[in-house]
Design a protein around this motif. Structure first.
Motif, short mmCIF file in Angstrom:
data_model
loop_
_atom_site.label_atom_id
_atom_site.label_comp_id
_atom_site.label_asym_id
_atom_site.label_seq_id
_atom_site.Cartn_x
_atom_site.Cartn_y
_atom_site.Cartn_z
N PRO A 79 0.81 -1.20 0.00
CA PRO A 79 0.00 0.00 0.00
C PRO A 79 0.86 1.27 0.00
CG PRO A 79 -0.07 -1.05 2.14
CD PRO A 79 0.69 -1.96 1.23
N GLN A 80 0.65 2.12 -0.96
CA GLN A 80 1.37 3.39 -1.05
C GLN A 80 0.47 4.57 -0.75
OE1 GLN A 80 4.67 3.49 -1.43
NE2 GLN A 80 4.67 1.28 -1.50
N ASN A 81 -0.79 4.31 -0.52
CA ASN A 81 -1.74 5.40 -0.28
C ASN A 81 -1.85 5.70 1.21
OD1 ASN A 81 -2.96 3.01 0.32
ND2 ASN A 81 -4.96 3.62 -0.41
N GLY A 82 -0.77 6.15 1.76
CA GLY A 82 -0.76 6.46 3.18
C GLY A 82 -0.07 5.36 3.96
N GLY A 83 0.19 5.64 5.17
CA GLY A 83 0.85 4.65 6.01
C GLY A 83 2.36 4.84 6.02
N TYR A 84 3.02 4.02 6.81
CA TYR A 84 4.46 4.12 6.94
C TYR A 84 5.01 2.76 7.32
CZ TYR A 84 3.19 4.34 11.87
OH TYR A 84 2.65 4.06 13.09
N GLU A 85 6.28 2.54 7.05
CA GLU A 85 6.92 1.29 7.43
C GLU A 85 7.23 1.32 8.91
OE1 GLU A 85 10.26 -0.08 5.25
OE2 GLU A 85 9.14 -0.19 3.38
N TYR A 86 7.03 0.17 9.54
CA TYR A 86 7.32 0.04 10.96
C TYR A 86 8.08 -1.25 11.19
CZ TYR A 86 6.76 -0.45 15.96
OH TYR A 86 7.01 -0.60 17.30
N TYR A 87 9.12 -1.18 11.99
CA TYR A 87 9.93 -2.34 12.31
C TYR A 87 9.68 -2.73 13.75
CZ TYR A 87 12.21 -0.92 8.02
OH TYR A 87 12.45 -0.56 6.72
N THR A 88 9.26 -3.96 13.97
CA THR A 88 8.97 -4.42 15.33
C THR A 88 10.28 -4.66 16.07
OG1 THR A 88 8.93 -6.75 14.71
CG2 THR A 88 6.85 -5.54 14.55
N GLU A 89 10.16 -4.90 17.37
CA GLU A 89 11.33 -5.19 18.19
C GLU A 89 12.01 -6.48 17.75
OE1 GLU A 89 9.77 -5.33 22.13
OE2 GLU A 89 9.68 -3.15 22.31
N SER A 90 11.22 -7.40 17.17
CA SER A 90 11.78 -8.68 16.71
C SER A 90 12.35 -8.59 15.30
CB SER A 90 10.71 -9.77 16.78
OG SER A 90 9.62 -9.45 15.93
N GLY A 91 12.29 -7.41 14.68
CA GLY A 91 12.90 -7.22 13.37
C GLY A 91 11.98 -7.42 12.18
N SER A 130 1.17 5.74 17.89
CA SER A 130 2.12 5.19 18.87
C SER A 130 1.47 4.07 19.68
CB SER A 130 2.65 6.29 19.79
OG SER A 130 1.60 6.88 20.51
N GLU A 131 0.20 4.20 19.98
CA GLU A 131 -0.50 3.13 20.69
C GLU A 131 -0.64 1.89 19.79
OE1 GLU A 131 -4.93 2.37 22.47
OE2 GLU A 131 -4.01 4.32 22.88
N ALA A 132 -0.87 2.10 18.49
CA ALA A 132 -0.94 0.98 17.56
C ALA A 132 0.41 0.27 17.48
CB ALA A 132 -1.35 1.48 16.17
N GLU A 133 1.51 1.03 17.47
CA GLU A 133 2.84 0.43 17.44
C GLU A 133 3.10 -0.37 18.72
OE1 GLU A 133 5.49 3.69 16.87
OE2 GLU A 133 4.75 4.10 14.86
N TYR A 134 2.69 0.16 19.86
CA TYR A 134 2.84 -0.55 21.12
C TYR A 134 2.06 -1.86 21.10
CZ TYR A 134 2.82 -1.38 26.15
OH TYR A 134 2.97 -1.95 27.37
N PHE A 135 0.85 -1.83 20.57
CA PHE A 135 0.01 -3.02 20.46
C PHE A 135 0.65 -4.05 19.52
CE2 PHE A 135 -3.61 -5.31 18.53
CZ PHE A 135 -4.16 -5.85 19.68
N ILE A 136 1.18 -3.59 18.40
CA ILE A 136 1.84 -4.48 17.43
C ILE A 136 3.07 -5.13 18.05
CG2 ILE A 136 3.13 -4.53 15.26
CD1 ILE A 136 1.15 -2.31 14.28
#
Length: 104
Positions: free
Chosen positions: A36-48, A90-96
């Motif tokens: 998806p390129q229509n919004g959003g961003y890449e996120y790297y979890t603690e496990s990589g 940030s809450e979504a990232e914490y949940f992920i």
């Protein structure tokens, strides 16, 4: 005269089909794994693991998965994802991170 009209009719349809194929390829829906390129961003979890987090509306976020995922996933036109309910990114990232910490 009838031959000319038939050629123009089929020619117009052919042009529309060719344009449809060109735009589908340009948007990446044909021929490769579409992210998806229509919004959003890449996120790297603690496990990589790499995910793409996209805010849909209200408190709904979608976390698009490119590899291992410890929870049940769904699929839409952009790829494989799991829904996340959070008040902020940030809450979504914490949940992920919590999901991948428990599942991996």
């Amino acid at each position: 005269m009838d031959d000319t009209l038939n050629i123009l009719a089929y020619g117009g349809i052919a042009v529309l089909v060719i344009l449809l194929i060109v735009f589908e390829i340009k948007e990446g829906r044909i021929g490769r794994n579409h992210t998806p390129q229509n919004g959003g961003y890449e996120y790297y979890t603690e496990s990589g693991e790499t995910l793409r987090v996209r805010h849909v509306f209200g408190s709904l976020y979608k976390a698009y998965v490119f590899g291992y995922c410890p929870v049940a996933t769904k699929k839409d036109r952009f790829g494989v994802y799991f829904p996340v309910r959070a008040r902020s990114a940030s809450e979504a990232e914490y949940f992920i991170d919590g999901i991948y910490r428990r599942g991996g």
